[in-house]
Scaffold this motif. Structure first.
Motif, PDB file in Angstrom:
ATOM      1  N   SER A 215       0.837  -1.216   0.000  1.00 43.16           N
ATOM      2  CA  SER A 215       0.000   0.000   0.000  1.00 43.16           C
ATOM      3  C   SER A 215       0.858   1.247   0.000  1.00 43.16           C
ATOM      4  O   SER A 215       0.540   2.248  -0.674  1.00 43.16           O
ATOM      5  CB  SER A 215      -0.925  -0.009   1.221  1.00 43.16           C
ATOM      6  N   GLN A 216       1.959   1.221   0.770  1.00 39.38           N
ATOM      7  CA  GLN A 216       2.846   2.391   0.795  1.00 39.38           C
ATOM      8  C   GLN A 216       3.536   2.566  -0.551  1.00 39.38           C
ATOM      9  O   GLN A 216       3.802   3.697  -0.977  1.00 39.38           O
ATOM     10  CB  GLN A 216       3.879   2.219   1.910  1.00 39.38           C
TER      11      GLN A 216
ATOM     12  N   TRP B  86       2.044   5.036  -3.074  1.00 40.96           N
ATOM     13  CA  TRP B  86       2.415   6.451  -3.076  1.00 40.96           C
ATOM     14  C   TRP B  86       3.796   6.639  -3.708  1.00 40.96           C
ATOM     15  O   TRP B  86       4.047   7.689  -4.324  1.00 40.96           O
ATOM     16  CB  TRP B  86       2.398   6.989  -1.653  1.00 40.96           C
TER      17      TRP B  86
ATOM     18  N   THR C  46      11.072  -0.627   1.425  1.00 36.02           N
ATOM     19  CA  THR C  46       9.968   0.335   1.320  1.00 36.02           C
ATOM     20  C   THR C  46      10.172   1.501   2.284  1.00 36.02           C
ATOM     21  O   THR C  46       9.917   2.677   1.933  1.00 36.02           O
ATOM     22  CB  THR C  46       8.631  -0.370   1.609  1.00 36.02           C
TER      23      THR C  46
ATOM     24  N   THR D 103      10.742   5.263   1.046  1.00 31.31           N
ATOM     25  CA  THR D 103       9.804   6.292   1.512  1.00 31.31           C
ATOM     26  C   THR D 103      10.550   7.468   2.115  1.00 31.31           C
ATOM     27  O   THR D 103      10.223   8.643   1.854  1.00 31.31           O
ATOM     28  CB  THR D 103       8.844   5.683   2.549  1.00 31.31           C
TER      29      THR D 103
ATOM     30  N   VAL E 262       3.932   8.569   5.409  1.00 29.95           N
ATOM     31  CA  VAL E 262       3.478   7.186   5.554  1.00 29.95           C
ATOM     32  C   VAL E 262       1.959   7.180   5.552  1.00 29.95           C
ATOM     33  O   VAL E 262       1.309   7.368   6.591  1.00 29.95           O
ATOM     34  CB  VAL E 262       4.041   6.559   6.845  1.00 29.95           C
ATOM     35  N   TRP E 263       1.390   6.981   4.394  1.00 35.91           N
ATOM     36  CA  TRP E 263      -0.066   6.966   4.266  1.00 35.91           C
ATOM     37  C   TRP E 263      -0.598   5.533   4.095  1.00 35.91           C
ATOM     38  O   TRP E 263      -1.762   5.280   4.378  1.00 35.91           O
ATOM     39  CB  TRP E 263      -0.484   7.813   3.061  1.00 35.91           C
ATOM     40  N   LYS E 264       0.243   4.663   3.541  1.00 33.39           N
ATOM     41  CA  LYS E 264      -0.128   3.256   3.337  1.00 33.39           C
ATOM     42  C   LYS E 264      -1.500   3.117   2.685  1.00 33.39           C
ATOM     43  O   LYS E 264      -1.729   3.652   1.598  1.00 33.39           O
ATOM     44  CB  LYS E 264      -0.043   2.498   4.662  1.00 33.39           C
TER      45      LYS E 264
END
Length: 459
Positions: free
Chosen positions: A10-11, A14, A393, A397, A404-406
């Motif tokens: 998920s991260q 982004w 990751t 990032t 960190v929005w994941k």
């Protein structure tokens, strides 16, 4: 591990949109599906084609499917055999001196148990006399170390080359052995006598007995006739024995005989193994056969294995059942070996006050935990890849200065393109905690526009 990999995928979403080149909006759904399970991960694999760090995450998400099956193979619970506290015993003998049930010596007859063993060895359909040895194995699986016992040995030699044939124009009418049995005519005949014909067995002092037999089975075929000479003697045999699934088997490791032992009217047969062969490995030095028992057995065997008989169109006639058994056997050597084992068993099973039985180990089944470390290679590899993907990751990032929005849906709402949700002035909602705090004060409604579209409307 699945949760960590899903969050990292998920991260990566982004990170995917942080690149200079614009990405399809459809990829949002691909990343979201990939973070939820292997089916979505497979779709992401096809789409990315190893062009991004998320590709490794998708591979791991699929490999995790096999994690549990491999892990379940690591620990198994097999059964192994361990020594039991119960003893295993098998009979052995150092003395043979047959006596009656009244414990009186038997100078002229063989005791009934030995006769039964002789008949059993001759008449048995299968040559498996060693399975009749007396033993005690309480668990059904036992082993014994090497042990020695007084026994009976045998050997047969083919002396067909010594057969003389008297023939005329009508065919052969007489078959004979030098100083031995003869056959008048051919076909369906046997003749056995206690004689010494060849020199091949002369080195063996046949303290039990020696006999020769001449057999012809086919009518008018002199080449079918064959002759055998056999000897049986007392010996000392060293055995190993085992019981598996309640079936006993024995193996003769070594066999020793005393060529100087001869039948005597008043002297016992003494087998002093260590005195003759200092290198012989036996667990007793002196073995003895009573002269009364030896003479009685020699007389009985000589009488039993002397006889004749045959078959013709009108029927059959044999001097004894033993002679008939010799005629019908296909392998006289194997038959004599079986007889020797049966007689040895009887000697070992008689009450020998000198020799104690051989003690072995009784094995019992035990269930234990066995770790098969090789099966851990796959789970360890997957775990290492998952850790590397997670760390990669995190590093990527931080390197790209991405928050960190994941898998946060609030990030899409607060930072989406042309959305109606506006932040109050001077309030930043970049971090997930800030978005969560702001979301407490924002109310939405799913409404249908006049154009028949559906839209989240803030109230």
């Amino acid at each position: 591990m699945s949760s960590a990999v899903g969050a990292a995928i998920s991260q990566c979403k982004w990170l995917w949109y942080r690149q200079a080149e614009p990405r399809r909006l459809q990829d949002l759904q691909l990343f979201d599906d990939a973070s939820r399970g292997p089916f979505g991960a497979a779709q992401l694999l096809v789409s990315l084609r190893a062009r991004h760090l998320a590709f490794l995450g998708a591979v791991i998400a699929i490999l995790i499917l096999l994690f549990d099956p491999f892990l379940q193979q690591v620990v198994v619970y097999p059964t192994r055999l361990v020594p039991s506290e119960k003893p295993a015993v098998i009979v052995r003998s150092e003395r043979y001196g047959a006596r009656s049930y009244e414990d009186l010596p038997l100078p002229s007859v063989v005791d009934l148990s030995m006769k039964a063993s002789i008949y059993d060895g001759v008449f048995a359909i299968g040559n498996d006399a060693d399975r009749n040895i007396q033993h005690n194995c309480p668990t059904g699986n036992c082993t014994w170390p090497e042990f020695s016992s007084l026994a009976v040995c045998s050997r047969c030699e083919n002396i067909t080359s010594l057969v003389k044939k008297a023939c005329n124009s009508s065919g052969c009418y007489l078959l004979s052995l030098p100083n031995g049995p003869t056959l008048s005519g051919l076909g369906g005949q046997i003749n056995a006598t206690v004689t010494n014909i060849s020199s091949s067995l002369n080195q063996i002092q046949a303290s039990v007995f020696k006999f020769s037999t001449l057999i012809s089975k086919r009518i008018k075929d002199p080449n079918d006739a064959y002759a055998m000479e056999c000897a049986m003697w007392y010996c000392v045999q060293t055995y190993t024995a085992s019981v598996e699934d309640s079936v006993i088997s024995q193996r003769v490791v070594r066999s020793w005989r005393n060529d100087s032992a001869k039948l005597d009217q008043y002297s016992d047969l003494i087998y002093n193994v260590s005195a003759v062969d200092p290198n012989a490995r036996v667990n007793s030095t002196i073995f003895k056969v009573s002269h009364l028992a030896a003479k009685a057995l020699n007389s009985f065997m000589s009488e039993t294995f002397t006889g004749s008989g045959g078959i013709n169109n009108t029927g059959s006639a044999f001097s004894s059942d033993v002679i008939q058994a010799l005629y019908n056997t296909d392998n006289l050597t194997a038959r004599l070996d079986n007889l020797a084992v049966s007689m040895s068993n009887n000697i070992r099973q008689q009450n020998d006050s000198v020799a104690s039985p051989s003690h072995g180990t009784a094995w019992k089944g035990e269930t234990y935990v066995h770790v098969r470390w090789a099966w851990l290679s796959f789970p360890v590899t997957v775990a290492a890849l998952a850790l590397a993907f997670l760390v990669g990751t995190i590093i990527e990032t931080a390197h790209r200065d991405i928050l960190v929005w994941k898998a946060s849906n609030l990030a899409l709402l607060f930072h989406g393109q042309d959305l109606d949700l506006k932040n109050p002035p001077m309030i930043h909602v970049n971090r997930a905690s800030q978005m969560a705090q702001m979301a407490k004060h924002v109310k939405l409604h799913l409404a249908q526009t006049p154009d028949k579209d559906w839209k989240l409307v803030q109230r």
